[in-house]
Design a protein around this motif. Structure first.
Motif, short mmCIF file in Angstrom:
data_model
loop_
_atom_site.label_atom_id
_atom_site.label_comp_id
_atom_site.label_asym_id
_atom_site.label_seq_id
_atom_site.Cartn_x
_atom_site.Cartn_y
_atom_site.Cartn_z
N LEU A 159 0.59 -1.36 -0.18
CA LEU A 159 -0.28 0.25 0.09
C LEU A 159 1.31 1.05 0.26
CD1 LEU A 159 -2.88 -0.50 2.67
CD2 LEU A 159 -2.91 -1.17 0.19
N THR A 160 0.56 1.94 -0.49
CA THR A 160 1.50 3.83 -0.79
C THR A 160 0.70 4.13 0.71
OG1 THR A 160 -0.96 4.39 -1.83
CG2 THR A 160 1.29 3.72 -3.70
N ASP A 161 1.46 5.43 1.22
CA ASP A 161 1.62 5.93 2.61
C ASP A 161 -0.62 6.26 2.54
OD1 ASP A 161 3.46 5.09 3.28
OD2 ASP A 161 4.63 7.50 2.65
N MET A 162 -0.62 7.37 1.13
CA MET A 162 -1.96 8.00 1.34
C MET A 162 -3.29 6.65 1.24
SD MET A 162 -0.80 11.20 1.39
CE MET A 162 -2.79 11.16 1.37
N GLN A 163 -3.11 5.52 1.20
CA GLN A 163 -3.90 4.44 0.90
C GLN A 163 -4.56 4.41 2.79
OE1 GLN A 163 -1.99 2.14 -1.10
NE2 GLN A 163 -3.75 1.29 -2.84
N PHE A 164 -3.89 4.55 3.56
CA PHE A 164 -4.32 4.00 4.59
C PHE A 164 -4.06 5.56 5.72
CE2 PHE A 164 1.01 3.20 3.84
CZ PHE A 164 1.06 3.87 5.47
N LEU A 165 -3.44 6.88 4.68
CA LEU A 165 -3.72 7.86 5.99
C LEU A 165 -3.58 9.27 5.21
CD1 LEU A 165 0.53 7.56 7.40
CD2 LEU A 165 -2.15 7.75 8.79
N ASN A 166 -4.40 10.12 6.11
CA ASN A 166 -4.61 11.48 5.45
C ASN A 166 -3.39 12.35 5.55
OD1 ASN A 166 -7.78 10.39 4.39
ND2 ASN A 166 -7.54 10.13 6.69
N GLU A 167 -2.35 12.37 5.65
CA GLU A 167 -1.26 12.92 6.17
C GLU A 167 -0.07 12.44 5.76
OE1 GLU A 167 -0.72 14.22 10.58
OE2 GLU A 167 -2.05 12.37 10.50
N ILE A 168 0.49 13.55 5.33
CA ILE A 168 2.51 13.38 5.12
C ILE A 168 3.22 11.91 5.76
CG2 ILE A 168 4.71 13.16 4.76
CD1 ILE A 168 3.10 16.09 3.13
N ASN A 169 3.27 11.24 5.43
CA ASN A 169 3.73 9.72 6.49
C ASN A 169 5.69 10.19 7.06
OD1 ASN A 169 3.89 8.34 8.12
ND2 ASN A 169 3.67 6.17 6.29
N GLU A 170 5.40 11.57 7.95
CA GLU A 170 6.82 11.96 8.78
C GLU A 170 5.96 13.17 9.91
OE1 GLU A 170 10.69 12.56 7.00
OE2 GLU A 170 9.54 15.04 6.64
N PHE A 171 6.24 11.94 11.34
CA PHE A 171 5.93 12.71 12.54
C PHE A 171 7.11 13.50 12.84
CE2 PHE A 171 3.03 9.60 10.71
CZ PHE A 171 2.17 10.31 10.11
N LEU A 172 7.67 14.80 13.34
CA LEU A 172 8.38 15.45 13.77
C LEU A 172 7.97 15.04 15.54
CD1 LEU A 172 10.41 16.45 14.19
CD2 LEU A 172 9.95 18.91 14.44
N ILE A 173 8.83 14.97 16.55
CA ILE A 173 8.30 13.92 17.96
C ILE A 173 9.28 16.00 18.29
CG2 ILE A 173 9.54 13.26 20.57
CD1 ILE A 173 9.84 10.07 18.29
N THR A 174 8.04 16.33 19.17
CA THR A 174 8.44 17.68 19.65
C THR A 174 8.01 17.17 20.75
OG1 THR A 174 6.37 18.41 19.37
CG2 THR A 174 7.27 18.62 17.15
N ASP A 175 7.59 15.96 21.59
CA ASP A 175 7.18 16.59 22.74
C ASP A 175 8.50 16.03 23.40
OD1 ASP A 175 6.26 15.84 25.64
OD2 ASP A 175 4.32 15.38 25.37
N TYR A 176 9.62 16.45 23.97
CA TYR A 176 10.60 15.71 25.64
C TYR A 176 10.72 16.79 26.04
CZ TYR A 176 13.50 18.84 22.06
OH TYR A 176 14.21 19.68 21.24
N ARG A 177 11.51 16.27 26.94
CA ARG A 177 12.35 16.46 28.58
C ARG A 177 13.61 16.33 29.11
NH1 ARG A 177 6.34 15.13 31.57
NH2 ARG A 177 6.46 13.61 30.26
#
Length: 443
Positions: free
Chosen positions: A114-132
């Motif tokens: 499957l291509t990314d858009m067949q199972f996602l509605n957004e770009i398949n790259e998510f920056l992790i910004t929640d870190y402590r």
């Protein structure tokens, strides 16, 4: 799904003065040894895996807002995948930039086409910004947190965290299901001799009256798991009866294909406090450097003992600091010494085993045998918390937990059944049914 309340197994701490204290707190300690060679291999593995010795304390669960949410396995109905949360620590004094992506997989945990858009509605790259940053700890670390994205179809997904160079850091399996079929899963009765005292059997069926399935006897695939583990899951279970009139598949076996060793309730220890000795712990040395050390009480084999009932967490663990709270960033790391008395060496290498090892026989948790002391021992760097574990012997068939732990049909365990189907003309294995059941529930 029902899970044990956190408070029910996190009540007691105790000080039991048994055994021999460590005389050299820094000799051969975890964190001072050379990392195992397998960390050099950065090839993506389609399983729960950590790719660096600096990656620790990985938890993947369904965020519910309840105190016991970290015990919820990453399994959700379609439309709720955004509730799946991944948390992990990276040791070191410098934060890093991580991104995450989802990989859709087939029933055998191989990447689908499957291509990314067949199972996602957004770009398949998510920056992790929640870190402590870890606060007031001897061991410096950063704690990272990420919510999984919403997906459009059910099935198996691999959530992969990558560093700036694109190398994998952490991978975790996620399950998204829909209730297209009715799943009947219930505890059964083992038909056999002595096995009825040691094994636990699950009887199940799949009803497909509400959905048109083409050739269901061949195309429907099921996976049966114990305590949400993948290492000992039952695959390739074929229906023994096809009730066309009732539109139901029945699975009835006579050679223990649907049975698991009940094992024993998991061993446990509590390292949530630096100032007092928790249950299962012999000695804590907060003055040790570079990390606090904790020596666990010497354990013995339970292979020939009677069943002992108590509430456990089915191999899981919870991070917490009694002194400062908030285990995510206030819990420190301890060098924990496991000890197991044994009159003779086991027929294979012995490991401390549980969710903290990703249910894998890892070199970090391998024990060595001292023939003079008749004692297995080993060190592991673990975050403060309450832990379940057992001892496993490695072999060609994987982890043998019964050698030291024994097995009893009375043991409390959780089981779940996954039902997959690939509709004709499609390219994805859908997870069309799911059910979980407690065996010997204490509720």
């Amino acid at each position: 799904m029902r899970f044990l309340p956190l408070a029910s197994f996190l009540l007691a701490t105790a000080c039991v003065p048994l055994g021999t204290p460590i005389t050299d707190p820094n000799a051969g300690r975890a964190g001072t040894q050379k990392p195992p060679e397998y960390y050099a291999d950065k090839t993506l593995k389609y399983q729960d895996y950590a790719y660096s010795p600096d990656v620790r304390s990985v938890q993947c669960y369904v965020a519910t807002g309840q105190p016991n949410e970290v015990l919820q396995p990453p399994i959700v109905p379609l439309g709720q995948s955004g509730a799946i949360t991944l948390e992990f620590d990276v040791l070191g004094e410098q934060s890093q930039r991580f991104t995450a992506k989802l990989i859709h997989c087939d029933v055998d945990w191989q990447p689908s086409i499957l291509t990314d858009m067949q199972f996602l509605n957004e770009i398949n790259e998510f920056l992790i910004t929640d870190y402590r940053v870890g606060t007031g700890t001897k061991t410096p670390y950063f704690h990272y947190r990420l919510r999984a994205p919403q997906v459009k179809i059910s099935g198996n997904y691999l959530l992969v965290v990558q560093n700036q160079g694109g190398a994998p850091v952490v991978s975790r399996r996620l399950l998204v299901y829909e209730n297209q079929v009715s799943v009947g899963l219930k505890p059964g009765i083992v038909i056999g001799g002595k096995e009825r005292f040691t094994m636990q059997q699950l009887d199940f069926s799949v009803g497909y009256g509400a959905v048109e399935l083409v050739n269901p006897a061949v195309e429907v695939k099921v996976v049966l798991r114990q305590n949400f583990r993948w290492d000992n899951a039952k695959y390739n279970l074929r229906p023994t009866f096809v009730r066309d009139a009732d539109r139901r598949l029945e699975y009835q076996y006579f050679n223990f294909e649907n049975a698991f060793p009940g094992l024993s309730e998991y061993r446990f220890f509590d390292t949530r406090s630096v100032q007092s000795v928790g249950i299962g712990v012999l000695h804590v040395n907060p003055q040790a450097r570079p990390v606090t050390t904790a020596e666990l009480l010497p354990e013995t084999s339970r292979a020939l003992t009677a069943y002992n009932q108590y509430v456990d967490a089915n191999g899981q663990r919870v991070f917490e600091s009694r002194e400062y709270g908030n285990g995510a960033t206030n819990a420190d790391y301890f060098d924990v010494t496991f000890q197991l008395k044994s009159d003779q060496p086991a027929p294979g290498p012995v490991y401390a085993f549980g969710a903290f090892s990703d249910w894998q026989l890892k070199d970090e948790y391998k024990l060595t045998y001292d023939e003079a002391k008749q004692l297995y021992s080993g060190h592991a760097l673990l975050k403060q918390g309450y832990y379940n574990y057992d001892f496993a012997v490695g072999g060609t068939r994987g982890a043998n937990e019964t050698y030291f732990e024994g097995s009893h049909y009375e043991t409390e365990n959780q089981y779940d059944l996954l039902v997959y189907y690939r509709p004709p003309g499609t390219r994805a294995d859908l997870l069309i049914g799911y059910q979980m059941v407690d065996m010997n529930s204490r509720q």
